[in-house]
Design a protein around this motif. Sequence first.
Motif, PDB file in Angstrom:
ATOM      1  N   ARG A   1       0.867  -1.161   0.000  1.00 18.72           N
ATOM      2  CA  ARG A   1       0.000   0.000   0.000  1.00 18.72           C
ATOM      3  C   ARG A   1       0.916   1.226   0.000  1.00 18.72           C
ATOM      4  NH1 ARG A   1      -5.119   2.087   2.637  1.00 18.72           N
ATOM      5  NH2 ARG A   1      -4.546   4.257   3.002  1.00 18.72           N
ATOM      6  N   TYR A   2       0.632   2.196  -0.842  1.00 19.76           N
ATOM      7  CA  TYR A   2       1.451   3.404  -0.920  1.00 19.76           C
ATOM      8  C   TYR A   2       0.665   4.579  -0.356  1.00 19.76           C
ATOM      9  CZ  TYR A   2       4.450   0.784  -4.095  1.00 19.76           C
ATOM     10  OH  TYR A   2       5.283  -0.155  -4.633  1.00 19.76           O
ATOM     11  N   ASP A   3       1.293   5.329   0.498  1.00 25.66           N
ATOM     12  CA  ASP A   3       0.653   6.528   1.043  1.00 25.66           C
ATOM     13  C   ASP A   3       1.631   7.690   1.044  1.00 25.66           C
ATOM     14  OD1 ASP A   3      -2.111   6.188   2.135  1.00 25.66           O
ATOM     15  OD2 ASP A   3      -1.175   4.478   3.126  1.00 25.66           O
ATOM     16  N   PRO A   4       1.116   8.890   0.850  1.00 29.06           N
ATOM     17  CA  PRO A   4       1.987  10.053   1.029  1.00 29.06           C
ATOM     18  C   PRO A   4       2.173  10.226   2.534  1.00 29.06           C
ATOM     19  CG  PRO A   4      -0.266  10.750   0.502  1.00 29.06           C
ATOM     20  CD  PRO A   4      -0.275   9.249   0.547  1.00 29.06           C
ATOM     21  N   GLY A   5       3.411  10.309   2.992  1.00 28.70           N
ATOM     22  CA  GLY A   5       3.627  10.322   4.440  1.00 28.70           C
ATOM     23  C   GLY A   5       4.672  11.305   4.914  1.00 28.70           C
ATOM     24  N   GLY A   6       5.039  11.132   6.175  1.00 28.35           N
ATOM     25  CA  GLY A   6       5.862  12.115   6.882  1.00 28.35           C
ATOM     26  C   GLY A   6       4.896  12.938   7.729  1.00 28.35           C
ATOM     27  N   GLY A   7       5.423  13.475   8.821  1.00 24.62           N
ATOM     28  CA  GLY A   7       4.560  14.145   9.801  1.00 24.62           C
ATOM     29  C   GLY A   7       3.591  15.165   9.220  1.00 24.62           C
ATOM     30  N   GLY A   8       4.130  16.172   8.542  1.00 23.41           N
ATOM     31  CA  GLY A   8       3.285  17.267   8.065  1.00 23.41           C
ATOM     32  C   GLY A   8       2.251  16.813   7.050  1.00 23.41           C
ATOM     33  N   ILE A   9       2.675  15.927   6.150  1.00 27.11           N
ATOM     34  CA  ILE A   9       1.759  15.403   5.130  1.00 27.11           C
ATOM     35  C   ILE A   9       0.622  14.637   5.817  1.00 27.11           C
ATOM     36  CG2 ILE A   9       1.550  13.784   3.191  1.00 27.11           C
ATOM     37  CD1 ILE A   9       3.200  16.083   2.264  1.00 27.11           C
ATOM     38  N   ASN A  10       0.967  13.844   6.824  1.00 27.51           N
ATOM     39  CA  ASN A  10      -0.064  13.106   7.558  1.00 27.51           C
ATOM     40  C   ASN A  10      -1.054  14.047   8.229  1.00 27.51           C
ATOM     41  OD1 ASN A  10       0.937  10.620   6.882  1.00 27.51           O
ATOM     42  ND2 ASN A  10       2.053  10.303   8.796  1.00 27.51           N
ATOM     43  N   VAL A  11      -0.539  15.114   8.804  1.00 23.08           N
ATOM     44  CA  VAL A  11      -1.425  16.080   9.470  1.00 23.08           C
ATOM     45  C   VAL A  11      -2.410  16.656   8.449  1.00 23.08           C
ATOM     46  CG1 VAL A  11      -1.523  18.323  10.635  1.00 23.08           C
ATOM     47  CG2 VAL A  11       0.194  16.639  11.332  1.00 23.08           C
ATOM     48  N   ALA A  12      -1.896  17.049   7.286  1.00 24.38           N
ATOM     49  CA  ALA A  12      -2.771  17.623   6.250  1.00 24.38           C
ATOM     50  C   ALA A  12      -3.822  16.608   5.801  1.00 24.38           C
ATOM     51  CB  ALA A  12      -1.935  18.097   5.063  1.00 24.38           C
ATOM     52  N   ARG A  13      -3.418  15.345   5.652  1.00 20.29           N
ATOM     53  CA  ARG A  13      -4.365  14.303   5.228  1.00 20.29           C
ATOM     54  C   ARG A  13      -5.481  14.125   6.254  1.00 20.29           C
ATOM     55  NH1 ARG A  13      -0.832   9.213   4.752  1.00 20.29           N
ATOM     56  NH2 ARG A  13      -2.799   8.156   4.371  1.00 20.29           N
ATOM     57  N   VAL A  14      -5.103  14.123   7.524  1.00 23.73           N
ATOM     58  CA  VAL A  14      -6.127  13.897   8.557  1.00 23.73           C
ATOM     59  C   VAL A  14      -7.077  15.095   8.653  1.00 23.73           C
ATOM     60  CG1 VAL A  14      -6.502  13.561  11.036  1.00 23.73           C
ATOM     61  CG2 VAL A  14      -4.766  12.224   9.836  1.00 23.73           C
ATOM     62  N   VAL A  15      -6.535  16.299   8.542  1.00 18.23           N
ATOM     63  CA  VAL A  15      -7.416  17.477   8.564  1.00 18.23           C
ATOM     64  C   VAL A  15      -8.446  17.353   7.441  1.00 18.23           C
ATOM     65  CG1 VAL A  15      -7.521  19.978   8.148  1.00 18.23           C
ATOM     66  CG2 VAL A  15      -5.795  19.044   9.694  1.00 18.23           C
ATOM     67  N   LYS A  16      -7.970  16.954   6.266  1.00 16.04           N
ATOM     68  CA  LYS A  16      -8.857  16.777   5.110  1.00 16.04           C
ATOM     69  C   LYS A  16      -9.908  15.681   5.389  1.00 16.04           C
ATOM     70  CE  LYS A  16     -10.046  16.085   0.710  1.00 16.04           C
ATOM     71  NZ  LYS A  16     -10.787  17.007  -0.122  1.00 16.04           N
ATOM     72  N   THR A  17      -9.458  14.560   5.918  1.00 20.89           N
ATOM     73  CA  THR A  17     -10.362  13.450   6.242  1.00 20.89           C
ATOM     74  C   THR A  17     -11.472  13.907   7.191  1.00 20.89           C
ATOM     75  OG1 THR A  17      -8.616  11.820   6.002  1.00 20.89           O
ATOM     76  CG2 THR A  17     -10.482  11.171   7.363  1.00 20.89           C
ATOM     77  N   LEU A  18     -11.103  14.773   8.128  1.00 19.79           N
ATOM     78  CA  LEU A  18     -12.075  15.209   9.139  1.00 19.79           C
ATOM     79  C   LEU A  18     -12.921  16.385   8.658  1.00 19.79           C
ATOM     80  CD1 LEU A  18      -9.864  14.830  12.356  1.00 19.79           C
ATOM     81  CD2 LEU A  18     -11.561  13.235  11.418  1.00 19.79           C
ATOM     82  N   GLY A  19     -12.785  16.728   7.389  1.00 22.86           N
ATOM     83  CA  GLY A  19     -13.646  17.764   6.817  1.00 22.86           C
ATOM     84  C   GLY A  19     -13.105  19.175   6.918  1.00 22.86           C
ATOM     85  N   GLY A  20     -11.840  19.317   7.310  1.00 22.54           N
ATOM     86  CA  GLY A  20     -11.234  20.648   7.415  1.00 22.54           C
ATOM     87  C   GLY A  20     -10.444  20.996   6.166  1.00 22.54           C
ATOM     88  N   ALA A  21      -9.893  22.198   6.164  1.00 23.56           N
ATOM     89  CA  ALA A  21      -9.101  22.646   5.021  1.00 23.56           C
ATOM     90  C   ALA A  21      -7.651  22.810   5.441  1.00 23.56           C
ATOM     91  CB  ALA A  21      -9.642  23.973   4.505  1.00 23.56           C
ATOM     92  N   ALA A  22      -6.768  22.039   4.804  1.00 23.27           N
ATOM     93  CA  ALA A  22      -5.335  22.175   5.080  1.00 23.27           C
ATOM     94  C   ALA A  22      -4.603  22.353   3.766  1.00 23.27           C
ATOM     95  CB  ALA A  22      -4.817  20.930   5.785  1.00 23.27           C
ATOM     96  N   PHE A  23      -3.525  23.071   3.824  1.00 25.59           N
ATOM     97  CA  PHE A  23      -2.676  23.279   2.654  1.00 25.59           C
ATOM     98  C   PHE A  23      -1.278  22.808   3.023  1.00 25.59           C
ATOM     99  CE2 PHE A  23      -0.020  25.678  -0.267  1.00 25.59           C
ATOM    100  CZ  PHE A  23      -0.724  25.564  -1.460  1.00 25.59           C
ATOM    101  N   ALA A  24      -0.730  21.900   2.245  1.00 27.59           N
ATOM    102  CA  ALA A  24       0.579  21.330   2.571  1.00 27.59           C
ATOM    103  C   ALA A  24       1.682  21.981   1.746  1.00 27.59           C
ATOM    104  CB  ALA A  24       0.567  19.823   2.322  1.00 27.59           C
ATOM    105  N   VAL A  25       2.745  22.385   2.420  1.00 25.70           N
ATOM    106  CA  VAL A  25       3.928  22.945   1.756  1.00 25.70           C
ATOM    107  C   VAL A  25       5.094  22.031   2.088  1.00 25.70           C
ATOM    108  CG1 VAL A  25       5.429  24.972   1.552  1.00 25.70           C
ATOM    109  CG2 VAL A  25       3.004  25.273   2.144  1.00 25.70           C
TER     110      VAL A  25
END
Length: 304
Positions: free
Chosen positions: A26-50
């Motif tokens: 299974r391939y996922d985009p990862g690393g701390g910050g990327i994970n945070v952005a993914r979870v915010v998105k999953t929970l219905g919030g808006a995150a922008f990853a740099v």
Amino acid sequence: MNPALDIATSTEVVIPTEKMRCGSPRYDPGGGGINVARVVKTLGGAAFAVFPAGGPSGQSLEGLLARQGVPHIRIPVEGVTRESFTVDEQRSGQQYRFVLPGPSLIETEQRTCLENLAGYLAGARFLVASGSLPPGVRADFFQDVADLAAGQGVRFILDTSGEALRLTRRGVYLLKPSVRELRECVGRELSSEAEQIQAARDLITEKRAEVVVVSLGAKGALLVTERRYERFAPIEVPIRSAVGAGDSMVAAIALGLVRGMELQQAVRFGMAAGAATLMTPGTELCRRDDVEKLYLEQSPNGNT
Ligand SMILES: Nc1ncnc2c1ncn2[C@@H]1O[C@H](COP(=O)(O)OP(=O)(O)OP(=O)(O)O)[C@@H](O)[C@H]1O
Ligand SMILES: [Mg+2]
């Protein structure tokens, strides 16, 4: 600053020398910050990853992130983005995690990251930096990030370890060390809860953060502010994989605060996201239904 292409698979038993045939990855985009952005998105919030990324793995990572619908900007770098390899050993139920250091970033690449970040901060409520620094980046890099956020009145949440944590001394709103990271940061054993609270409070007194959330793994978490502290019991769930528990917690705390929760409630929301992430296999993070259900079980009058 140090994203990873996360690869998760399983094998019957991990042994030396012989070929270990693995299940489909299974391939996922990862690393701390990327994970945070993914979870915010999953929970219905808006995150922008740099994030900086390079090489084929960096391109895969960006593609996966785009497919998950996370808005982002990739800063192209010369080095090849690292991969993180997680193997579930079926016979024992143990998990093996191989984490690479990441590519070295040269000075101009680091500067480009900061410049881009500055450009995207306007209008943000929170800035979250999570994870390690790759080789070549000076250990006080997050201090520059904290100063940028402070300069624009954006609250900064930092989840990092080692020198990168020790050398960020001002401008942080919330720190989320695990107890191990806090121990390394203050250089004391911290075997009792009182010592953990004191260590967190020392950081607050030294103005290194306004709020410290110490995550205690299977023992839950501690919320410490200048005037009070609260201990949060762990949420009991069937554990499949702990990958990203802390990142999920950070994401939900930030999102909870954006949604107007009190700190305490936001930490409860964070605990729910951390626990929900334990329930999913490999590098998969949390599912929204699980997070909301666990959160409401903890705080029946709560609102997500
Ligand atoms: N085994 C567990 N049982 C129950 N809850 C857990 C467990 N592991 C993690 N959690 C939840 O997830 C949160 C974050 O986990 P943890 O303290 O391990 O942080 P982490 O950032 O993932 O750790 P590290 O960065 O040191 O690998 C905990 O505060 C807790 O709420
Ligand atoms: Mg962590």
